[in-house]
Design a protein around this motif. Structure first.
Motif, PDB file in Angstrom:
ATOM      1  N   PRO A  79      38.991  40.020  34.900  1.00 34.20           N
ATOM      2  CA  PRO A  79      39.927  40.001  36.001  1.00 34.20           C
ATOM      3  C   PRO A  79      41.705  40.757  35.770  1.00 34.20           C
ATOM      4  CG  PRO A  79      39.820  37.987  34.984  1.00 34.20           C
ATOM      5  CD  PRO A  79      38.670  38.734  34.497  1.00 34.20           C
ATOM      6  N   GLU A 122      39.832  44.632  35.844  1.00 35.33           N
ATOM      7  CA  GLU A 122      38.683  45.010  36.888  1.00 35.33           C
ATOM      8  C   GLU A 122      37.636  45.867  36.426  1.00 35.33           C
ATOM      9  OE1 GLU A 122      40.511  45.415  40.885  1.00 35.33           O
ATOM     10  OE2 GLU A 122      42.406  45.474  39.874  1.00 35.33           O
ATOM     11  N   ASN A 153      39.523  36.003  40.242  1.00 36.88           N
ATOM     12  CA  ASN A 153      38.749  36.915  40.996  1.00 36.88           C
ATOM     13  C   ASN A 153      39.790  37.621  42.056  1.00 36.88           C
ATOM     14  OD1 ASN A 153      38.484  34.913  43.501  1.00 36.88           O
ATOM     15  ND2 ASN A 153      37.684  33.775  41.973  1.00 36.88           N
ATOM     16  N   GLU A 154      39.245  38.328  42.641  1.00 40.12           N
ATOM     17  CA  GLU A 154      40.078  39.057  43.753  1.00 40.12           C
ATOM     18  C   GLU A 154      40.298  38.433  44.679  1.00 40.12           C
ATOM     19  OE1 GLU A 154      37.788  42.691  44.532  1.00 40.12           O
ATOM     20  OE2 GLU A 154      36.168  41.750  45.338  1.00 40.12           O
ATOM     21  N   ARG A 206      52.546  40.426  43.722  1.00 36.97           N
ATOM     22  CA  ARG A 206      51.606  40.886  42.813  1.00 36.97           C
ATOM     23  C   ARG A 206      52.195  41.704  41.774  1.00 36.97           C
ATOM     24  NH1 ARG A 206      46.223  44.342  44.004  1.00 36.97           N
ATOM     25  NH2 ARG A 206      45.615  44.595  41.671  1.00 36.97           N
ATOM     26  N   HIS A 256      44.167  40.968  38.640  1.00 40.02           N
ATOM     27  CA  HIS A 256      44.471  40.136  39.561  1.00 40.02           C
ATOM     28  C   HIS A 256      45.560  39.412  39.288  1.00 40.02           C
ATOM     29  CE1 HIS A 256      40.507  41.366  40.906  1.00 40.02           C
ATOM     30  NE2 HIS A 256      39.895  40.757  39.955  1.00 40.02           N
TER      31      HIS A 256
END
Length: 478
Positions: free
Chosen positions: A27, A30, A326-327, A353, A359
């Motif tokens: 994560p 990615e 996770n996304e 973000r 993430h």
């Protein structure tokens, strides 16, 4: 990836793969780090057959011998702590220091339950002359364990420890996003010489696996940790087959900060705990109800500490918080933040973000959030905290109970009368004062209301994996 293991299913004491695989991703970057085999219907049937055979062996194994297997496996995991921690950080993102502690915590579950395996006492009930009533505790049978992604090793460890210590066999369906922790548990027991079939590990479609296995007669207990929505579906499915269900479900932990508390110390410790595991903890302190007189100094210390948390790749030195696992979590949290601000809440720090790879979300603090904001009812399961003022401890208790959840709750106070009022008033399965530790291996853990049924951990935890049999002995020969 060098520190990430090859992934397999573990059925009947043997490792196996499958032509159907899915990617496991880091994560923080990615990037793909492994391929996870998916169990077929035939694999599941093999696991069920193996678990039945394993149960026949394991239930007849003396408790002292079960203890030896549990302790040997725990010792192997302690020896492999660094290897396991590296794999957990790679697949989940949490800082290595936290991953190392998770490995130790998982080992402690095995070690505690190993001790309790020798103390599942029955009793003799006083009765009339010539007759005797004896209560026995026996293992319930084949267990289906379903564990989540937020703690890749310690969550499955809790279920495996309870099942094996009680004399049950288990089919463990661990999270597809973070499979390495459960894989290392299976490796440790395999290397410890556990009889084939006592522990089986499968991966695949959660809905297909649960639907197929819960319907099978040998499965006598479903032990699940995860969301309330999924838990209710599984509990209903289990009830349709008269199968016992152990459900540790969602939470939305309130924190009551009373006026006799040091706001700086409470704010500092609360922020540190809130952002542990990026807030992806079912017991994570999230809704802070702070007395009016302490609201500003508490909020200031909490927000300042949140703003200075080092966020980054969990393998980098000094990182305190890694990415979301996770996304799915990023848009979900950003939606909650946007909704709260649109309804009048104040964004104190964070809220965005970080970068465009991985993430990552800033540690976020909201204040003065109205009760109709979604975040006041929906568990954020991420690095998002809400700090609101209250006029009294009674108001704080009422607002603490204003969600469907009742897993963990916390309070800061030094007043005995407040401790009594909060203990009596707050609806939660776990309540902590002046500490944000919700559970230990020796304490029972679980929730009320929408947070589940049953308990894991402690003496009470083993009871869920056992049945009670009453045997009557008449001394009269017939």
């Amino acid at each position: 990836m060098q520190d990430y293991p090859d992934l397999h299913l573990y059925i009947g004491g043997s490792w196996r793969t499958s032509p159907e695989t899915i990617p496991v991703c880091d994560p923080a970057t990615e990037s793909e780090i492994g391929r996870l085999p998916q169990a077929s219907r035939a694999d599941l049937d093999d696991a069920l057959e193996a678990a039945e055979a394993g149960f026949r062996i394991w239930r007849a194994t003396p408790p002292r011998d079960r203890v030896d297997f549990l302790l040997r496996a725990a010792a192997l995991m302690r020896q492999r702590r660094e290897e396991i921690a590296q794999a957990i950080t790679a697949e989940h993102g949490k800082p290595l220091a936290q991953a190392r502690l998770e490995v130790i915590r998982g080992c402690e579950f095995f070690e505690w339950d190993a001790g309790e395996a020798q103390r599942t006492y029955g009793r003799v009930i006083p009765s009339a002359p010539g007759i005797r009533y004896v209560v026995h505790h026996e293992p319930i049978g084949v267990t289906l364990g379903l564990s989540p992604w937020n703690f890749p090793l310690s969550q499955p460890a809790r279920k495996v420890a309870g099942a094996l210590a009680s004399g049950c066999s288990i089919i463990l369906k661990a999270a597809e996003e973070t499979p390495a922790g459960a894989l290392h548990i299976a490796r440790a027991f395999h290397d410890a010489g556990l009889p084939p079939g006592v522990l089986n590990l499968v991966f695949g479609s959660p809905a297909e696996i649960s639907e197929h296995l819960i319907a099978q007669d040998p499965v006598r207990l479903v032990a699940f940790t995860g969301s309330t929505r999924v838990g209710r579906q599984l509990a209903a499915r289990a009830a349709a087959h008269d199968t016992r269900a152990l459900m540790e479900l969602g939470g939305h932990a309130p924190v009551i900060v009373c006026e006799d508390t040091d706001p700086a110390r409470a704010g500092e410790s609360s922020a540190i705990r809130k952002y542990r595991n990026a807030g992806q903890v079912c017991t994570s302190p999230t809704r802070f109800y702070v007395h009016d007189s302490l609201f500003e100094p508490f909020l200031d210390r909490f927000a300042c500490r949140a703003a200075t948390i080092e966020v980054g790749d969990g393998r980098d030195p000094g990182v305190e918080m890694g990415p979301l696992a996770n996304e799915r979590r990023l848009p979900a949290l950003l939606d909650l933040i946007e909704d709260a601000c649109a309804k009048g809440g104040e964004l104190i720090t964070g809220g965005s973000r970080i970068g465009n790879r991985g993430h990552f979300l800033q540690p976020t603090v909201l204040a003065n959030v109205p009760d109709d904001a979604r975040v006041m009812q929906e568990e954020p399961f991420g690095p998002l905290a809400v700090v609101n003022p209250v006029a009294s401890v009674d108001e704080a208790i009422a607002r603490a109970n204003a969600t469907p959840y009742g897993l963990a709750a916390y309070a800061f106070t030094n007043r005995a009368d407040y401790v009594d009022r909060i203990t009596r008033g707050v609806e939660a399965g776990n309540l902590s004062f002046n500490t944000l530790e919700a559970s230990l291996p020796e304490t029972p853990f679980g929730g009320v209301r929408a947070s589940g049924t049953g308990r894991e951990g402690g003496t009470e935890g083993l009871e869920n994996y056992m049945i009670v049999k009453t045997v009557s002995h008449s001394m009269e020969i017939v």
